[in-house]
Design a protein around this motif. Structure first.
Motif, PDB file in Angstrom:
ATOM      1  N   TYR A 165       0.807  -1.217   0.000  1.00 11.07           N
ATOM      2  CA  TYR A 165       0.000   0.000   0.000  1.00 11.07           C
ATOM      3  C   TYR A 165       0.843   1.272   0.000  1.00 11.07           C
ATOM      4  O   TYR A 165       0.299   2.369  -0.127  1.00 11.07           O
ATOM      5  CB  TYR A 165      -0.942  -0.003   1.205  1.00 11.07           C
ATOM      6  CG  TYR A 165      -1.993  -1.083   1.102  1.00 11.07           C
ATOM      7  CD1 TYR A 165      -3.000  -1.016   0.138  1.00 11.07           C
ATOM      8  CD2 TYR A 165      -1.968  -2.186   1.954  1.00 11.07           C
ATOM      9  CE1 TYR A 165      -3.950  -2.012   0.024  1.00 11.07           C
ATOM     10  CE2 TYR A 165      -2.923  -3.194   1.853  1.00 11.07           C
ATOM     11  CZ  TYR A 165      -3.908  -3.097   0.882  1.00 11.07           C
ATOM     12  OH  TYR A 165      -4.846  -4.091   0.771  1.00 11.07           O
ATOM     13  N   ASP A 166       2.154   1.133   0.143  1.00 10.32           N
ATOM     14  CA  ASP A 166       3.022   2.303   0.077  1.00 10.32           C
ATOM     15  C   ASP A 166       3.250   2.758  -1.361  1.00 10.32           C
ATOM     16  O   ASP A 166       3.768   3.854  -1.599  1.00 10.32           O
ATOM     17  CB  ASP A 166       4.373   2.005   0.738  1.00 10.32           C
ATOM     18  CG  ASP A 166       4.263   1.928   2.263  1.00 10.32           C
ATOM     19  OD1 ASP A 166       3.276   2.460   2.807  1.00 10.32           O
ATOM     20  OD2 ASP A 166       5.153   1.326   2.889  1.00 10.32           O
ATOM     21  N   VAL A 167       2.879   1.920  -2.335  1.00  4.48           N
ATOM     22  CA  VAL A 167       2.944   2.337  -3.737  1.00  4.48           C
ATOM     23  C   VAL A 167       1.959   3.484  -3.941  1.00  4.48           C
ATOM     24  O   VAL A 167       0.788   3.373  -3.559  1.00  4.48           O
ATOM     25  CB  VAL A 167       2.605   1.160  -4.675  1.00  4.48           C
ATOM     26  CG1 VAL A 167       2.510   1.631  -6.117  1.00  4.48           C
ATOM     27  CG2 VAL A 167       3.642   0.057  -4.532  1.00  4.48           C
ATOM     28  N   PRO A 168       2.397   4.601  -4.501  1.00  2.59           N
ATOM     29  CA  PRO A 168       1.524   5.778  -4.634  1.00  2.59           C
ATOM     30  C   PRO A 168       0.170   5.444  -5.278  1.00  2.59           C
ATOM     31  O   PRO A 168       0.116   4.854  -6.361  1.00  2.59           O
ATOM     32  CB  PRO A 168       2.345   6.724  -5.522  1.00  2.59           C
ATOM     33  CG  PRO A 168       3.759   6.367  -5.226  1.00  2.59           C
ATOM     34  CD  PRO A 168       3.755   4.875  -5.021  1.00  2.59           C
ATOM     35  N   GLY A 169      -0.894   5.808  -4.573  1.00  3.85           N
ATOM     36  CA  GLY A 169      -2.236   5.619  -5.101  1.00  3.85           C
ATOM     37  C   GLY A 169      -2.887   4.301  -4.760  1.00  3.85           C
ATOM     38  O   GLY A 169      -4.116   4.170  -4.835  1.00  3.85           O
ATOM     39  N   ARG A 170      -2.111   3.308  -4.379  1.00  6.25           N
ATOM     40  CA  ARG A 170      -2.699   1.991  -4.126  1.00  6.25           C
ATOM     41  C   ARG A 170      -3.507   2.011  -2.833  1.00  6.25           C
ATOM     42  O   ARG A 170      -3.070   2.564  -1.834  1.00  6.25           O
ATOM     43  CB  ARG A 170      -1.616   0.908  -4.064  1.00  6.25           C
ATOM     44  CG  ARG A 170      -2.172  -0.497  -3.996  1.00  6.25           C
ATOM     45  CD  ARG A 170      -1.072  -1.522  -4.156  1.00  6.25           C
ATOM     46  NE  ARG A 170      -0.619  -1.621  -5.536  1.00  6.25           N
ATOM     47  CZ  ARG A 170       0.542  -2.156  -5.909  1.00  6.25           C
ATOM     48  NH1 ARG A 170       1.382  -2.597  -4.998  1.00  6.25           N
ATOM     49  NH2 ARG A 170       0.865  -2.222  -7.185  1.00  6.25           N
ATOM     50  N   THR A 172      -6.342   3.557  -2.585  1.00  7.25           N
ATOM     51  CA  THR A 172      -7.068   4.822  -2.507  1.00  7.25           C
ATOM     52  C   THR A 172      -8.304   4.747  -3.399  1.00  7.25           C
ATOM     53  O   THR A 172      -8.375   3.950  -4.338  1.00  7.25           O
ATOM     54  CB  THR A 172      -6.211   6.010  -2.958  1.00  7.25           C
ATOM     55  OG1 THR A 172      -5.941   5.898  -4.364  1.00  7.25           O
ATOM     56  CG2 THR A 172      -4.893   6.057  -2.196  1.00  7.25           C
ATOM     57  N   ARG A 175      -7.379   6.243  -7.228  1.00 15.38           N
ATOM     58  CA  ARG A 175      -6.710   5.390  -8.208  1.00 15.38           C
ATOM     59  C   ARG A 175      -7.391   4.052  -8.388  1.00 15.38           C
ATOM     60  O   ARG A 175      -7.641   3.600  -9.507  1.00 15.38           O
ATOM     61  CB  ARG A 175      -5.238   5.143  -7.824  1.00 15.38           C
ATOM     62  CG  ARG A 175      -4.434   4.545  -8.981  1.00 15.38           C
ATOM     63  CD  ARG A 175      -3.101   3.965  -8.544  1.00 15.38           C
ATOM     64  NE  ARG A 175      -3.242   2.554  -8.175  1.00 15.38           N
ATOM     65  CZ  ARG A 175      -2.262   1.647  -8.269  1.00 15.38           C
ATOM     66  NH1 ARG A 175      -1.076   2.020  -8.723  1.00 15.38           N
ATOM     67  NH2 ARG A 175      -2.458   0.403  -7.895  1.00 15.38           N
ATOM     68  N   GLU A 215      -6.026   4.508   2.822  1.00 16.60           N
ATOM     69  CA  GLU A 215      -7.272   5.274   2.815  1.00 16.60           C
ATOM     70  C   GLU A 215      -8.496   4.376   2.851  1.00 16.60           C
ATOM     71  O   GLU A 215      -9.432   4.621   3.621  1.00 16.60           O
ATOM     72  CB  GLU A 215      -7.334   6.150   1.561  1.00 16.60           C
ATOM     73  CG  GLU A 215      -8.634   6.945   1.457  1.00 16.60           C
ATOM     74  CD  GLU A 215      -8.771   7.695   0.148  1.00 16.60           C
ATOM     75  OE1 GLU A 215      -9.747   8.460   0.018  1.00 16.60           O
ATOM     76  OE2 GLU A 215      -7.920   7.513  -0.748  1.00 16.60           O
TER      77      GLU A 215
END
Length: 344
Positions: A165-170, A172, A175, A215
């Protein structure tokens, strides 16, 4: 004499989810031809080309204009698909797209309507339906062997490390459209609905556990009433370390079918017992791609044959709207704490 390929497909998007697609296409060489691959990062496309020997397209426009490309596989993140799909559909390219159709039910409905209006085929990648155990369960349901369906239980006790989940947008809504429901549980929920028929109403609870900083939800549970009168329950999470195989249980008046991973065990009321398939990885643990490419291979070949034969693929975009409607209802129910009716 060399047999002509069934269809020529291009691959758009070369992220993590594309691994089984590329492996399956390599195994289908000669039956399904890869006209080229495209990624926003040219370096990634070149690396894939070096590994698999597939040509590289330098733009989406080049794919749309290529007369040798019959269809495309779109495997980008959900928030990148609508514009790509619109361009390909306008060019008359048939489309096989990774789940989900889109981030929301309304957006998914719009995509399906656009493809239908432009006369192009839209197939969705729900590879869990292609496992041997699932195919046998489909036969049993179609033949009425389990009797009347009484109870359904779907359990998805998966695990994702925080690094996922630290991958940007994952994880959320912007995205991905949500968390465990639309990104992971959607596979089992789609398979469930393909066997049970539509769900009518749902009462759900969703939450984000202490396991993750994200999120959207990493836990969801619900009670469901189906159109056919059966009742059911769902428990889905990515917070169960180290992750276990998902289970789908159909309790009928003549017997109970338990599908664990790809292994089906049916226990009949008359004492008989049937086992089909085997438990194999489905990406429920730390490695989301820890599963074979066999199911993708069967699904891609079916899509290619659907293009050639001018018929619907095994899993259409319109059929996929059922699971989107269920996830939408579960999300709204979880937020409101009320029972939500599921429309057509």
């Amino acid at each position: 004499m060399t047999e002509k390929p069934i269809a020529n497909l291009a691959v758009i998007g070369l992220g993590m989810a594309t691994k089984p697609h590329l492996e399956a296409l390599a195994e289908l060489k000669g039956r399904v031809n890869v006209s080229g691959v495209f990624n926003r990062s040219p370096a990634k496309a070149e690396a894939v080309s070096k590994t698999f020997g597939f040509p590289v397209f330098d733009s989406l426009a080049a794919i749309a204009a290529d007369p040798g490309t019959d269809g495309v596989i779109i495997a980008t993140p959900p928030n990148q698909r609508a514009a790509i799909l619109s361009e390909m559909a306008s060019a008359g390219k048939d489309i096989l797209m990774e789940k989900p159709v889109e981030r929301s039910l309304k957006a998914a409905q719009d995509i399906v309507a656009e493809c239908e209006a432009k006369g192009v085929t839209l197939g969705i990648v729900f590879q869990h339906r292609m496992r041997k155990g699932a195919l046998r369960l489909r036969e049993l349901v179609d033949q009425g062997e389990l009797g009347d369906l009484a109870l359904v239980r779907a359990e998805i006790p998966w695990w994702r490390d925080q690094s996922y989940y630290d991958v940007p947008g994952r994880g959320t809504f912007e995205r991905d459209g949500g968390g465990v429901l639309i990104s992971q549980a959607i596979h089992v929920l789609d398979l469930m609905l393909s066997l049970t028929g539509p769900a009518r109403r749902v009462q759900a609870f969703t939450a984000t556990t202490a396991q993750h900083d994200m999120e959207a939800e990493d836990f969801a549970t619900a009670g469901i009433r189906f159109d056919n009168g059966a009742v059911g329950s769902v428990v889905a999470t990515t917070a169960t370390y180290p992750g276990e195989e998902e289970r789908l249980v159909l309790d009928g008046t003549r017997g109970t079918a338990v599908l664990t991973g790809g292994k089906l065990v049916v226990t009949w009321r008359d004492g008989r017992r049937e086992t089909v398939g085997e438990v194999s990885g489905t990406g429920g643990g730390a490695d989301p791609m820890a599963f074979p490419c066999d199911w993708h291979r069967e699904l891609i070949e079916d899509f290619a044959r659907a293009i050639r034969d001018k018929r619907p693929p095994r899993i259409t975009g319109r059929e996929a709207l059922r699971v989107h409607a269920l996830i939408d209802a579960m999300t709204r129910s979880g937020a409101s704490g009320t029972t939500v009716e599921i429309g057509e």
